[in-house]
Design a protein around this motif. Sequence first.
Motif, PDB file in Angstrom:
ATOM      1  N   ASN A 146       0.798  -1.228   0.000  1.00 21.42           N
ATOM      2  CA  ASN A 146       0.000   0.000   0.000  1.00 21.42           C
ATOM      3  C   ASN A 146       0.831   1.279   0.000  1.00 21.42           C
ATOM      4  O   ASN A 146       0.272   2.370  -0.105  1.00 21.42           O
ATOM      5  CB  ASN A 146      -0.926   0.019   1.213  1.00 21.42           C
TER       6      ASN A 146
ATOM      7  N   GLU B 212      -2.690   9.958 -11.232  1.00 21.90           N
ATOM      8  CA  GLU B 212      -3.367   8.725 -10.808  1.00 21.90           C
ATOM      9  C   GLU B 212      -2.680   8.114  -9.587  1.00 21.90           C
ATOM     10  O   GLU B 212      -3.336   7.714  -8.616  1.00 21.90           O
ATOM     11  CB  GLU B 212      -3.387   7.736 -11.978  1.00 21.90           C
TER      12      GLU B 212
ATOM     13  N   THR C 201      -0.722   9.663  -7.427  1.00 21.65           N
ATOM     14  CA  THR C 201      -0.873  10.575  -6.292  1.00 21.65           C
ATOM     15  C   THR C 201      -2.237  10.398  -5.636  1.00 21.65           C
ATOM     16  O   THR C 201      -2.358  10.397  -4.402  1.00 21.65           O
ATOM     17  CB  THR C 201      -0.692  12.033  -6.737  1.00 21.65           C
ATOM     18  N   GLY C 202      -3.268  10.215  -6.446  1.00 25.60           N
ATOM     19  CA  GLY C 202      -4.608   9.978  -5.908  1.00 25.60           C
ATOM     20  C   GLY C 202      -4.684   8.696  -5.113  1.00 25.60           C
ATOM     21  O   GLY C 202      -5.295   8.648  -4.030  1.00 25.60           O
ATOM     22  N   ARG C 203      -4.052   7.656  -5.626  1.00 24.37           N
ATOM     23  CA  ARG C 203      -4.058   6.373  -4.922  1.00 24.37           C
ATOM     24  C   ARG C 203      -3.291   6.463  -3.611  1.00 24.37           C
ATOM     25  O   ARG C 203      -3.718   5.941  -2.580  1.00 24.37           O
ATOM     26  CB  ARG C 203      -3.463   5.283  -5.817  1.00 24.37           C
TER      27      ARG C 203
ATOM     28  N   THR D 271      -2.817   9.121  -1.852  1.00 24.64           N
ATOM     29  CA  THR D 271      -3.628   9.945  -0.952  1.00 24.64           C
ATOM     30  C   THR D 271      -4.588   9.084  -0.146  1.00 24.64           C
ATOM     31  O   THR D 271      -4.720   9.224   1.078  1.00 24.64           O
ATOM     32  CB  THR D 271      -4.415  11.003  -1.748  1.00 24.64           C
ATOM     33  N   GLN D 272      -5.276   8.175  -0.829  1.00 19.19           N
ATOM     34  CA  GLN D 272      -6.231   7.297  -0.156  1.00 19.19           C
ATOM     35  C   GLN D 272      -5.535   6.381   0.848  1.00 19.19           C
ATOM     36  O   GLN D 272      -6.043   6.165   1.955  1.00 19.19           O
ATOM     37  CB  GLN D 272      -6.974   6.463  -1.202  1.00 19.19           C
ATOM     38  N   LYS D 273      -4.375   5.861   0.462  1.00 22.27           N
ATOM     39  CA  LYS D 273      -3.647   4.956   1.367  1.00 22.27           C
ATOM     40  C   LYS D 273      -3.168   5.702   2.614  1.00 22.27           C
ATOM     41  O   LYS D 273      -3.267   5.190   3.737  1.00 22.27           O
ATOM     42  CB  LYS D 273      -2.454   4.330   0.647  1.00 22.27           C
TER      43      LYS D 273
ATOM     44  N   ASP E 149      -4.451   8.289   3.947  1.00 26.48           N
ATOM     45  CA  ASP E 149      -5.596   8.598   4.812  1.00 26.48           C
ATOM     46  C   ASP E 149      -5.818   7.464   5.816  1.00 26.48           C
ATOM     47  O   ASP E 149      -6.159   7.712   6.982  1.00 26.48           O
ATOM     48  CB  ASP E 149      -6.859   8.807   3.969  1.00 26.48           C
ATOM     49  N   VAL E 150      -5.614   6.233   5.359  1.00 24.64           N
ATOM     50  CA  VAL E 150      -5.736   5.074   6.259  1.00 24.64           C
ATOM     51  C   VAL E 150      -4.577   5.076   7.263  1.00 24.64           C
ATOM     52  O   VAL E 150      -4.764   4.809   8.451  1.00 24.64           O
ATOM     53  CB  VAL E 150      -5.769   3.762   5.467  1.00 24.64           C
TER      54      VAL E 150
ATOM     55  N   ARG F 143      -5.358   7.328  10.117  1.00 26.45           N
ATOM     56  CA  ARG F 143      -6.271   6.760  11.123  1.00 26.45           C
ATOM     57  C   ARG F 143      -5.538   5.775  12.025  1.00 26.45           C
ATOM     58  O   ARG F 143      -5.736   5.762  13.245  1.00 26.45           O
ATOM     59  CB  ARG F 143      -7.457   6.081  10.426  1.00 26.45           C
TER      60      ARG F 143
ATOM     61  N   ARG G 189      -0.615  15.328   6.725  1.00 23.93           N
ATOM     62  CA  ARG G 189      -1.383  14.538   7.698  1.00 23.93           C
ATOM     63  C   ARG G 189      -0.638  14.549   9.031  1.00 23.93           C
ATOM     64  O   ARG G 189       0.475  14.018   9.108  1.00 23.93           O
ATOM     65  CB  ARG G 189      -1.576  13.117   7.174  1.00 23.93           C
TER      66      ARG G 189
END
Length: 234
Positions: A126, A155, A157-159, A161-163, A165-166, A169, A207
Amino acid sequence: MTLPFKSVCGHSYRRIILIIMVLQLYGFFGSTCTKRVAIVLHEKKIPFQFHNVDLAKGEQKLAEFKAKQPFGQVPYIDDEGFTIFESRAIARYLDDKDTNPQTKLIPQDLKKRAVFEQAASVEQSNFDYIAAPLVYEVLIKKRYGLETDTAKVAELTGRLTQKLDVYERILSKQKYLAGDELTLADLFHLPYGALLPVAGVYLIQERPNVARWFNELSSRPSWQAVKDKVESVA
């Protein structure tokens, strides 16, 4: 190394030769994977002799090199005749060989080790899986005069970004990826994580918990020792 000693019979000092086998690291001084191994060697204060492999000259593809690393990639280590390649496998080997509980980077408890392996898998699947091609597009291609694929950069960078974010958390609840103790899973992020801002990607620093975690990692003496280049440590 030679050391003096006095014989038990009271005779004059003599000298003996102690042959100390130093671990051999073969890699490229700027390679992310080579640095991943060197970080662990520094964390554990393991002396090593570094052999720079000139990738531009294709030294990694020579027959004598491929006899040790059949894929013709860096790095590999030679530990008193035992050779092993793949940076993460080398790191695990070094930790398993380490008998000092103060410098262990893989938990010994069954459940904690399972969580470590989970975190290590997260890094490879990831983070590295996305960060490596992203760095390649923005930085490596430019070095070879190739054109960056801006659509692919967007593309990736977007992926990422999502990882991340996890990651945010997870790291809001614990100090490190596998809990509250530093492990190899954390250190594995350093080589490519450090290149993201160089590539103009500031997702880590955006983050707070990810930034806190990564800033601590990147301030460690082990990373400071190898971030610019890998060198032998006597």
